[in-house]
Write a protein that holds these residues in place. Sequence first.
Motif, mmCIF file in Angstrom:
data_model
loop_
_atom_site.group_PDB
_atom_site.id
_atom_site.type_symbol
_atom_site.label_atom_id
_atom_site.label_comp_id
_atom_site.label_asym_id
_atom_site.label_seq_id
_atom_site.Cartn_x
_atom_site.Cartn_y
_atom_site.Cartn_z
ATOM 1 N N CYS A 1 0.837 -1.205 0.000
ATOM 2 C CA CYS A 1 0.000 0.000 0.000
ATOM 3 C C CYS A 1 0.867 1.248 0.000
ATOM 4 C CB CYS A 1 -0.926 0.018 1.215
ATOM 5 S SG CYS A 1 -2.218 -1.220 1.139
ATOM 6 N N ASP B 1 -4.541 13.384 -10.255
ATOM 7 C CA ASP B 1 -5.604 13.949 -9.431
ATOM 8 C C ASP B 1 -5.401 15.427 -9.128
ATOM 9 O OD1 ASP B 1 -7.192 11.755 -9.388
ATOM 10 O OD2 ASP B 1 -6.521 11.030 -7.448
ATOM 11 N N THR C 1 -6.258 3.403 -8.250
ATOM 12 C CA THR C 1 -7.386 3.081 -7.389
ATOM 13 C C THR C 1 -8.589 2.818 -8.276
ATOM 14 O OG1 THR C 1 -7.992 5.409 -7.204
ATOM 15 C CG2 THR C 1 -6.544 4.519 -5.496
ATOM 16 N N MET C 2 -9.457 1.920 -7.856
ATOM 17 C CA MET C 2 -10.577 1.515 -8.687
ATOM 18 C C MET C 2 -11.921 2.054 -8.201
ATOM 19 S SD MET C 2 -9.104 -0.017 -11.116
ATOM 20 C CE MET C 2 -10.519 -0.681 -11.959
ATOM 21 N N GLU C 3 -11.923 2.906 -7.160
ATOM 22 C CA GLU C 3 -13.205 3.445 -6.707
ATOM 23 C C GLU C 3 -13.738 4.418 -7.750
ATOM 24 O OE1 GLU C 3 -10.689 6.920 -5.599
ATOM 25 O OE2 GLU C 3 -10.360 4.782 -5.551
ATOM 26 N N PHE C 4 -15.042 4.410 -7.910
ATOM 27 C CA PHE C 4 -15.674 5.311 -8.873
ATOM 28 C C PHE C 4 -15.791 6.693 -8.255
ATOM 29 C CE2 PHE C 4 -19.257 7.422 -10.862
ATOM 30 C CZ PHE C 4 -18.904 7.305 -12.198
ATOM 31 N N ASN C 5 -15.347 7.697 -8.980
ATOM 32 C CA ASN C 5 -15.444 9.082 -8.539
ATOM 33 C C ASN C 5 -16.062 9.874 -9.700
ATOM 34 O OD1 ASN C 5 -15.096 11.768 -7.859
ATOM 35 N ND2 ASN C 5 -13.060 11.471 -7.005
ATOM 36 N N ARG D 1 -14.181 12.895 -11.306
ATOM 37 C CA ARG D 1 -12.793 12.749 -11.755
ATOM 38 C C ARG D 1 -12.734 12.373 -13.238
ATOM 39 N NH1 ARG D 1 -9.942 8.778 -8.244
ATOM 40 N NH2 ARG D 1 -11.246 7.293 -9.361
ATOM 41 N N GLY E 1 -14.678 8.790 -13.734
ATOM 42 C CA GLY E 1 -14.821 7.741 -12.740
ATOM 43 C C GLY E 1 -13.731 7.667 -11.748
#
Length: 113
Positions: free
Chosen positions: A20, A37, A89-93, A96, A113
């Motif tokens: 991590c 980002d 990272t695979m979280e949906f935003n 973004r 995403g």
Amino acid sequence: MSRHALFPAALMFSVALGACAMSNQPNSSSATAPPNDIPTNGQSDATACDPGKAQWTLGQAASESVLNKARDDAGAKYARVLKPGQMVTMEFNATRLNLRVDDKNLVTSATCG
């Protein structure tokens, strides 16, 4: 429990924690690439991204100015450049913009995403 029984669990925890920490390290080969980002100034978190408005980036070199303009055009709060094989990272935003590039740093897709 014996010390021998705890060693494998402690070792796996250390490896996972180290992995991590490593994923947040900057890649030395991306010295000329724009940072990931990049937030906008003053936009609310509720701003949704529209990737259709950033399709003009296809085939463009992913410079910081291209990333910033694409983010603004798409109405996104954040933008990042995703390189081939890069861990992300695979979280949906929904706020973004993602610009995927090829090995020549040319934009191949613009998604949210």
